[in-house]
Write a protein that holds these residues in place. Structure first.
Motif, PDB file in Angstrom:
ATOM      1  N   TYR A 112       0.848  -1.201   0.000  1.00 32.87           N
ATOM      2  CA  TYR A 112       0.000   0.000   0.000  1.00 32.87           C
ATOM      3  C   TYR A 112       0.874   1.239   0.000  1.00 32.87           C
ATOM      4  CZ  TYR A 112      -3.985  -2.995   0.723  1.00 32.87           C
ATOM      5  OH  TYR A 112      -4.954  -3.946   0.538  1.00 32.87           O
ATOM      6  N   ALA A 123       1.195  -4.879   3.370  1.00 41.20           N
ATOM      7  CA  ALA A 123      -0.225  -5.072   3.684  1.00 41.20           C
ATOM      8  C   ALA A 123      -0.420  -5.198   5.194  1.00 41.20           C
ATOM      9  CB  ALA A 123      -0.735  -6.314   2.961  1.00 41.20           C
ATOM     10  N   GLU A 124       0.506  -5.897   5.861  1.00 36.21           N
ATOM     11  CA  GLU A 124       0.429  -6.088   7.317  1.00 36.21           C
ATOM     12  C   GLU A 124       0.467  -4.748   8.044  1.00 36.21           C
ATOM     13  OE1 GLU A 124       2.621  -7.558   5.333  1.00 36.21           O
ATOM     14  OE2 GLU A 124       2.345  -9.723   5.521  1.00 36.21           O
ATOM     15  N   ASN A 125       1.401  -3.888   7.611  1.00 35.57           N
ATOM     16  CA  ASN A 125       1.523  -2.576   8.253  1.00 35.57           C
ATOM     17  C   ASN A 125       0.333  -1.671   7.948  1.00 35.57           C
ATOM     18  OD1 ASN A 125       3.778  -2.559   9.917  1.00 35.57           O
ATOM     19  ND2 ASN A 125       5.159  -2.314   8.165  1.00 35.57           N
ATOM     20  N   ALA A 126      -0.171  -1.780   6.741  1.00 32.42           N
ATOM     21  CA  ALA A 126      -1.350  -0.978   6.354  1.00 32.42           C
ATOM     22  C   ALA A 126      -2.553  -1.355   7.222  1.00 32.42           C
ATOM     23  CB  ALA A 126      -1.649  -1.189   4.878  1.00 32.42           C
ATOM     24  N   LEU A 127      -2.706  -2.670   7.425  1.00 34.06           N
ATOM     25  CA  LEU A 127      -3.799  -3.182   8.242  1.00 34.06           C
ATOM     26  C   LEU A 127      -3.654  -2.697   9.685  1.00 34.06           C
ATOM     27  CD1 LEU A 127      -6.268  -5.158   8.144  1.00 34.06           C
ATOM     28  CD2 LEU A 127      -4.697  -6.956   8.877  1.00 34.06           C
ATOM     29  N   LEU A 128      -2.423  -2.736  10.157  1.00 30.74           N
ATOM     30  CA  LEU A 128      -2.105  -2.319  11.520  1.00 30.74           C
ATOM     31  C   LEU A 128      -2.514  -0.860  11.758  1.00 30.74           C
ATOM     32  CD1 LEU A 128      -0.533  -4.325  13.425  1.00 30.74           C
ATOM     33  CD2 LEU A 128       1.386  -2.747  13.233  1.00 30.74           C
ATOM     34  N   HIS A 129      -2.402  -0.034  10.729  1.00 30.05           N
ATOM     35  CA  HIS A 129      -2.742   1.382  10.857  1.00 30.05           C
ATOM     36  C   HIS A 129      -4.098   1.713  10.239  1.00 30.05           C
ATOM     37  CE1 HIS A 129       1.711   1.559  11.432  1.00 30.05           C
ATOM     38  NE2 HIS A 129       1.305   2.335  12.449  1.00 30.05           N
ATOM     39  N   ASP A 130      -4.913   0.671  10.113  1.00 30.16           N
ATOM     40  CA  ASP A 130      -6.273   0.892   9.603  1.00 30.16           C
ATOM     41  C   ASP A 130      -6.281   1.514   8.212  1.00 30.16           C
ATOM     42  OD1 ASP A 130      -8.444  -0.137  10.751  1.00 30.16           O
ATOM     43  OD2 ASP A 130      -8.804   1.512  12.184  1.00 30.16           O
ATOM     44  N   PHE A 131      -5.305   1.209   7.443  1.00 28.36           N
ATOM     45  CA  PHE A 131      -5.168   1.675   6.055  1.00 28.36           C
ATOM     46  C   PHE A 131      -5.134   3.200   5.939  1.00 28.36           C
ATOM     47  CE2 PHE A 131      -6.738  -2.639   5.771  1.00 28.36           C
ATOM     48  CZ  PHE A 131      -5.892  -3.184   4.825  1.00 28.36           C
TER      49      PHE A 131
END
Ligand SMILES: [Zn+2]
Length: 258
Positions: A112, A123-131
């Protein structure tokens, strides 16, 4: 082409500023380091620093000579062309492996991006920060890898083409080395054959000498032994034998004279 590759090797090992040293180095003859320094217009210490770095990778070899008056050593350097090319080939192969891993990752995973900050996240980090970007709060968008993948593949193609050209040079150098090796083997064999022939000739000469000496040497030795042994055992036999022998010999010598 070869020089370009060798310059690239020097750039990798020492740095771009040192690549011109290749113009001063030879693959056959050892070159005086003072001459290299002079031609490059740098100090002897700067020159040595460059040369030692290349030597650390085993890509250059040297001989040294002691200055009898000053007592210090002067080094003479020779670039190891084949080793340098193999070194470069290995580095490029590793780069290709890295690029292929990168492609694999891009093709199998999602990334992302915050288009505002131009920051990319997994993707993991994006998910972690709510995109949402934790810098500016902008919503992440899915990264389109098409362009990047195209570039990575292009780079691999470029490196593979280059590797082919390096391989051509490597084959040439191996061929040269092999020819040189065969030449040396032939030379050694010739020298061995010469030595063998010389040794054989010496042996033959010695044999001839001995053969010439034999009749002169052996007869008196036998007589001496007989004379020593015989008188100890039986004096009478000795007298008879010597009496028989002497007239026979005299007859022979008389015959020859006639
Ligand atoms: Zn942002």
């Amino acid at each position: 082409m070869l020089k370009t590759f060798l310059k690239e090797v020097i750039t990798i090992v020492v740095g771009k500023q040192a690549e011109d040293i290749i113009d001063m180095l030879d693959g056959k003859k050892y070159v005086n380091e003072f001459l290299i320094a002079k031609k490059l217009g740098i100090t002897i210490n700067q020159t040595r620093n460059i040369l030692y770095k290349i030597a650390d990778q085993g890509l250059i070899s040297y001989t040294r000579k002691k200055d009898k008056r000053k007592g210090w050593y002067t080094y003479f350097w020779k670039i190891e062309i084949l080793k340098s090319l193999e070194f470069l080939s290995e580095i490029l192969n590793n780069r290709i492996i890295q690029l292929k891993n990168q492609i694999k990752s891009r093709e199998t995973k999602e990334f992302y991006i915050c288009e505002q900050c131009n920051i990319e996240v997994s993707a993991e980090n994006a998910l972690l920060h709510d995109f949402t970007c934790n810098e500016c709060g902008e919503v992440y968008s899915l990264k389109d890898n098409t362009k990047l993948l195209r570039e990575l593949k292009k780079e691999i193609d470029r490196l593979e083409e280059k590797l082919k050209l390096i391989q051509v040079e490597i084959d040439k150098e191996r061929d040269k080395a092999e020819k040189q090796r065969l030449k040396e083997i032939k030379k050694e064999e010739l020298e061995k054959a010469k030595k063998k022939a010389a040794a054989a000739a010496k042996r033959r000469a010695q044999k001839k000498k001995l053969e010439k000496q034999k009749p002169v040497k052996k007869k008196p030795v036998k007589k001496k032994i007989e004379r020593k042994k015989v008188p100890v055992k039986k004096k009478k036999v000795f007298k008879k034998k010597s009496a028989k022998k002497k007239p026979v010999k005299k007859n022979k010598s008389i015959k020859r004279k006639r």
